[in-house]
Design a protein around this motif. Structure first.
Motif, PDB file in Angstrom:
ATOM      1  N   ILE A 150      63.289  76.061  18.076  1.00 43.69           N
ATOM      2  CA  ILE A 150      62.824  75.191  19.155  1.00 43.69           C
ATOM      3  C   ILE A 150      61.544  74.469  18.757  1.00 43.69           C
ATOM      4  CG2 ILE A 150      63.878  76.661  20.906  1.00 43.69           C
ATOM      5  CD1 ILE A 150      60.846  77.318  21.697  1.00 43.69           C
ATOM      6  N   GLY A 151      61.325  73.342  19.407  1.00 38.02           N
ATOM      7  CA  GLY A 151      60.105  72.577  19.246  1.00 38.02           C
ATOM      8  C   GLY A 151      59.781  71.903  20.561  1.00 38.02           C
ATOM      9  N   TYR A 152      58.535  71.509  20.711  1.00 33.88           N
ATOM     10  CA  TYR A 152      58.120  70.841  21.946  1.00 33.88           C
ATOM     11  C   TYR A 152      56.877  70.025  21.653  1.00 33.88           C
ATOM     12  CZ  TYR A 152      55.464  75.154  21.761  1.00 33.88           C
ATOM     13  OH  TYR A 152      54.691  76.204  21.326  1.00 33.88           O
ATOM     14  N   HIS A 153      56.682  68.996  22.444  1.00 28.56           N
ATOM     15  CA  HIS A 153      55.529  68.100  22.305  1.00 28.56           C
ATOM     16  C   HIS A 153      55.200  67.605  23.705  1.00 28.56           C
ATOM     17  CE1 HIS A 153      53.367  64.847  19.871  1.00 28.56           C
ATOM     18  NE2 HIS A 153      53.188  64.497  21.124  1.00 28.56           N
ATOM     19  N   VAL A 154      54.075  68.044  24.224  1.00 24.16           N
ATOM     20  CA  VAL A 154      53.609  67.575  25.532  1.00 24.16           C
ATOM     21  C   VAL A 154      52.485  66.572  25.270  1.00 24.16           C
ATOM     22  CG1 VAL A 154      52.567  68.228  27.745  1.00 24.16           C
ATOM     23  CG2 VAL A 154      54.242  69.744  26.648  1.00 24.16           C
ATOM     24  N   PHE A 155      52.566  65.424  25.876  1.00 23.13           N
ATOM     25  CA  PHE A 155      51.551  64.398  25.688  1.00 23.13           C
ATOM     26  C   PHE A 155      50.194  64.915  26.185  1.00 23.13           C
ATOM     27  CE2 PHE A 155      55.136  61.136  26.619  1.00 23.13           C
ATOM     28  CZ  PHE A 155      55.688  61.364  25.363  1.00 23.13           C
ATOM     29  N   PRO A 156      49.109  64.636  25.457  1.00 23.62           N
ATOM     30  CA  PRO A 156      47.788  65.143  25.840  1.00 23.62           C
ATOM     31  C   PRO A 156      47.390  64.857  27.296  1.00 23.62           C
ATOM     32  CG  PRO A 156      47.686  64.288  23.624  1.00 23.62           C
ATOM     33  CD  PRO A 156      49.062  63.939  24.162  1.00 23.62           C
ATOM     34  N   ALA A 157      47.805  63.745  27.845  1.00 22.03           N
ATOM     35  CA  ALA A 157      47.476  63.434  29.249  1.00 22.03           C
ATOM     36  C   ALA A 157      48.055  64.462  30.220  1.00 22.03           C
ATOM     37  CB  ALA A 157      47.981  62.034  29.606  1.00 22.03           C
ATOM     38  N   PHE A 158      49.019  65.269  29.749  1.00 20.97           N
ATOM     39  CA  PHE A 158      49.686  66.244  30.608  1.00 20.97           C
ATOM     40  C   PHE A 158      49.394  67.689  30.209  1.00 20.97           C
ATOM     41  CE2 PHE A 158      52.082  62.319  30.825  1.00 20.97           C
ATOM     42  CZ  PHE A 158      52.191  62.136  32.191  1.00 20.97           C
ATOM     43  N   TRP A 159      48.458  67.891  29.300  1.00 22.55           N
ATOM     44  CA  TRP A 159      48.091  69.249  28.893  1.00 22.55           C
ATOM     45  C   TRP A 159      47.443  69.998  30.057  1.00 22.55           C
ATOM     46  CZ3 TRP A 159      45.311  68.222  23.544  1.00 22.55           C
ATOM     47  CH2 TRP A 159      46.270  67.892  22.585  1.00 22.55           C
ATOM     48  N   ARG A 160      47.591  71.312  30.014  1.00 19.64           N
ATOM     49  CA  ARG A 160      46.951  72.241  30.966  1.00 19.64           C
ATOM     50  C   ARG A 160      47.462  72.083  32.399  1.00 19.64           C
ATOM     51  NH1 ARG A 160      45.371  75.182  27.229  1.00 19.64           N
ATOM     52  NH2 ARG A 160      43.653  74.604  25.872  1.00 19.64           N
ATOM     53  N   LYS A 161      48.721  71.712  32.545  1.00 23.70           N
ATOM     54  CA  LYS A 161      49.331  71.588  33.866  1.00 23.70           C
ATOM     55  C   LYS A 161      50.544  72.511  34.015  1.00 23.70           C
ATOM     56  CE  LYS A 161      48.062  66.704  34.172  1.00 23.70           C
ATOM     57  NZ  LYS A 161      47.247  66.471  35.323  1.00 23.70           N
ATOM     58  N   GLY A 162      50.825  73.331  32.989  1.00 21.36           N
ATOM     59  CA  GLY A 162      51.977  74.230  33.033  1.00 21.36           C
ATOM     60  C   GLY A 162      53.285  73.551  32.665  1.00 21.36           C
ATOM     61  N   ILE A 163      53.220  72.291  32.282  1.00 21.25           N
ATOM     62  CA  ILE A 163      54.429  71.528  31.975  1.00 21.25           C
ATOM     63  C   ILE A 163      55.124  72.088  30.738  1.00 21.25           C
ATOM     64  CG2 ILE A 163      55.286  69.258  31.255  1.00 21.25           C
ATOM     65  CD1 ILE A 163      53.003  68.082  33.022  1.00 21.25           C
ATOM     66  N   GLY A 164      54.376  72.362  29.684  1.00 22.98           N
ATOM     67  CA  GLY A 164      54.969  72.893  28.458  1.00 22.98           C
ATOM     68  C   GLY A 164      55.659  74.215  28.700  1.00 22.98           C
ATOM     69  N   TRP A 217      65.508  66.797  24.730  1.00 20.19           N
ATOM     70  CA  TRP A 217      65.279  66.407  26.117  1.00 20.19           C
ATOM     71  C   TRP A 217      63.934  65.718  26.264  1.00 20.19           C
ATOM     72  CZ3 TRP A 217      67.029  71.406  24.953  1.00 20.19           C
ATOM     73  CH2 TRP A 217      68.296  71.736  25.442  1.00 20.19           C
ATOM     74  N   VAL A 218      63.871  64.773  27.179  1.00 21.20           N
ATOM     75  CA  VAL A 218      62.613  64.170  27.610  1.00 21.20           C
ATOM     76  C   VAL A 218      62.124  64.999  28.789  1.00 21.20           C
ATOM     77  CG1 VAL A 218      61.522  62.136  28.629  1.00 21.20           C
ATOM     78  CG2 VAL A 218      63.280  61.859  26.874  1.00 21.20           C
ATOM     79  N   ILE A 219      60.854  65.385  28.758  1.00 18.43           N
ATOM     80  CA  ILE A 219      60.247  66.083  29.894  1.00 18.43           C
ATOM     81  C   ILE A 219      59.823  65.015  30.895  1.00 18.43           C
ATOM     82  CG2 ILE A 219      58.380  67.600  30.686  1.00 18.43           C
ATOM     83  CD1 ILE A 219      58.134  68.544  27.713  1.00 18.43           C
ATOM     84  N   ARG A 220      60.334  65.109  32.111  1.00 17.61           N
ATOM     85  CA  ARG A 220      59.987  64.182  33.194  1.00 17.61           C
ATOM     86  C   ARG A 220      59.128  64.925  34.203  1.00 17.61           C
ATOM     87  NH1 ARG A 220      60.860  58.906  32.078  1.00 17.61           N
ATOM     88  NH2 ARG A 220      62.645  58.710  30.702  1.00 17.61           N
ATOM     89  N   TYR A 221      58.039  64.270  34.644  1.00 14.51           N
ATOM     90  CA  TYR A 221      57.069  64.952  35.491  1.00 14.51           C
ATOM     91  C   TYR A 221      56.699  64.109  36.707  1.00 14.51           C
ATOM     92  CZ  TYR A 221      52.631  67.042  36.918  1.00 14.51           C
ATOM     93  OH  TYR A 221      51.625  67.608  37.643  1.00 14.51           O
ATOM     94  N   GLY A 222      56.478  64.799  37.820  1.00 14.86           N
ATOM     95  CA  GLY A 222      55.984  64.171  39.039  1.00 14.86           C
ATOM     96  C   GLY A 222      57.063  63.469  39.838  1.00 14.86           C
ATOM     97  N   SER A 223      56.651  62.937  40.975  1.00 18.74           N
ATOM     98  CA  SER A 223      57.614  62.276  41.855  1.00 18.74           C
ATOM     99  C   SER A 223      58.199  61.023  41.220  1.00 18.74           C
ATOM    100  CB  SER A 223      56.965  61.934  43.199  1.00 18.74           C
ATOM    101  OG  SER A 223      55.848  61.086  42.993  1.00 18.74           O
ATOM    102  N   ASN A 224      57.456  60.398  40.301  1.00 16.66           N
ATOM    103  CA  ASN A 224      57.954  59.206  39.607  1.00 16.66           C
ATOM    104  C   ASN A 224      58.732  59.540  38.348  1.00 16.66           C
ATOM    105  OD1 ASN A 224      56.764  57.564  41.512  1.00 16.66           O
ATOM    106  ND2 ASN A 224      54.878  57.333  40.344  1.00 16.66           N
ATOM    107  N   LYS A 225      58.781  60.828  37.996  1.00 10.59           N
ATOM    108  CA  LYS A 225      59.523  61.308  36.807  1.00 10.59           C
ATOM    109  C   LYS A 225      59.102  60.557  35.541  1.00 10.59           C
ATOM    110  CE  LYS A 225      61.792  64.413  39.019  1.00 10.59           C
ATOM    111  NZ  LYS A 225      61.190  65.749  38.985  1.00 10.59           N
ATOM    112  N   VAL A 226      57.788  60.486  35.339  1.00 13.76           N
ATOM    113  CA  VAL A 226      57.270  59.831  34.136  1.00 13.76           C
ATOM    114  C   VAL A 226      57.484  60.734  32.924  1.00 13.76           C
ATOM    115  CG1 VAL A 226      55.559  58.469  35.390  1.00 13.76           C
ATOM    116  CG2 VAL A 226      54.929  60.711  34.474  1.00 13.76           C
ATOM    117  N   ALA A 227      57.620  60.129  31.763  1.00 14.71           N
ATOM    118  CA  ALA A 227      57.782  60.882  30.526  1.00 14.71           C
ATOM    119  C   ALA A 227      56.479  61.605  30.220  1.00 14.71           C
ATOM    120  CB  ALA A 227      58.169  59.951  29.384  1.00 14.71           C
ATOM    121  N   ALA A 228      56.580  62.933  29.971  1.00 18.85           N
ATOM    122  CA  ALA A 228      55.409  63.762  29.685  1.00 18.85           C
ATOM    123  C   ALA A 228      55.512  64.443  28.327  1.00 18.85           C
ATOM    124  CB  ALA A 228      55.221  64.809  30.783  1.00 18.85           C
TER     125      ALA A 228
END
Length: 190
Positions: free
Chosen positions: A95-109, A70-81
């Motif tokens: 399982i595995g996961y990869h959150v882009f550094p620009a989105f770290w520390r936001k609870g997204i992961g 799955w692609v993680i989509r974030y925010g009202s614009n649903k940008v790839a995170a």
């Protein structure tokens, strides 16, 4: 095949498609995310698109496993995170996961992995989720432990990359524990 998952108004997981490569490429090119994994950023959007074509197939017909990505989509614009993934083999899901550094520390992961776990534990045959993490990756270790995973094993010299040996922890989460914790959380908010 992975299905679309909605976590909340800000985060959703959408099945990975080859055409996601162009949007995913910049986030996957951030070298900060590769400190604790034996991988490197993709060379080009085209090579990433080819990899996604293979991953989106769900696994080779004779592989005896299922690939969910799955692609993680974030925010009202649903940008790839970032992305989450699960490889299901019999009763286990890796399982595995990869959150882009620009989105770290936001609870997204945490939210994205929670939804990934919900999806795999909805499958009646899957009873165990596993994850492997470099022993130096404190952020990922915290995320897994917060979600109820327990450290089951330490693999010494599990890998060698970026000029040094890497040790890994194996984390396990049993379906019954996940469901019990999840139910308590649901009861608390009702």
């Amino acid at each position: 095949m992975a299905q679309e998952l909605h976590l909340n108004n800000n985060i959703s997981l959408l099945p990975l498609r080859p055409e996601d490569a162009v949007e995913m490429f910049p986030g996957l090119s951030d070298t900060k995310a590769y400190q604790f994994i034996p991988d490197t950023p993709p060379d080009t959007p085209e090579t990433l698109r080819e990899r996604y074509r293979i991953l989106a197939s769900g696994a080779p017909p004779d592989a005896h496993e299922i690939w969910l990505n799955w692609v993680i989509r974030y925010g009202s614009n649903k940008v790839a995170a970032g992305y989450t993934q699960a490889t299901i083999t019999a009763k286990d899901a890796l399982i595995g996961y990869h959150v882009f550094p620009a989105f770290w520390r936001k609870g997204i992961g945490s939210e994205a992995v929670t939804q990934t776990l919900e999806n795999i534990f909805d499958r009646k045959d899957v009873i165990t989720a596993r994850a492997f993490v470099d022993t130096r990756n404190t952020g990922s270790i915290s995320l897994l432990e917060k979600l109820g995973f327990f450290r089951a094993n330490t693999l010494e010299n599990a890998d060698f990359f970026k000029g040094q040996k890497s040790n890994e922890y194996e984390y396990i989460l049993k379906k019954e524990i996940y469901l019990r914790r999840h139910q308590k959380a649901c009861d608390f908010y009702q």
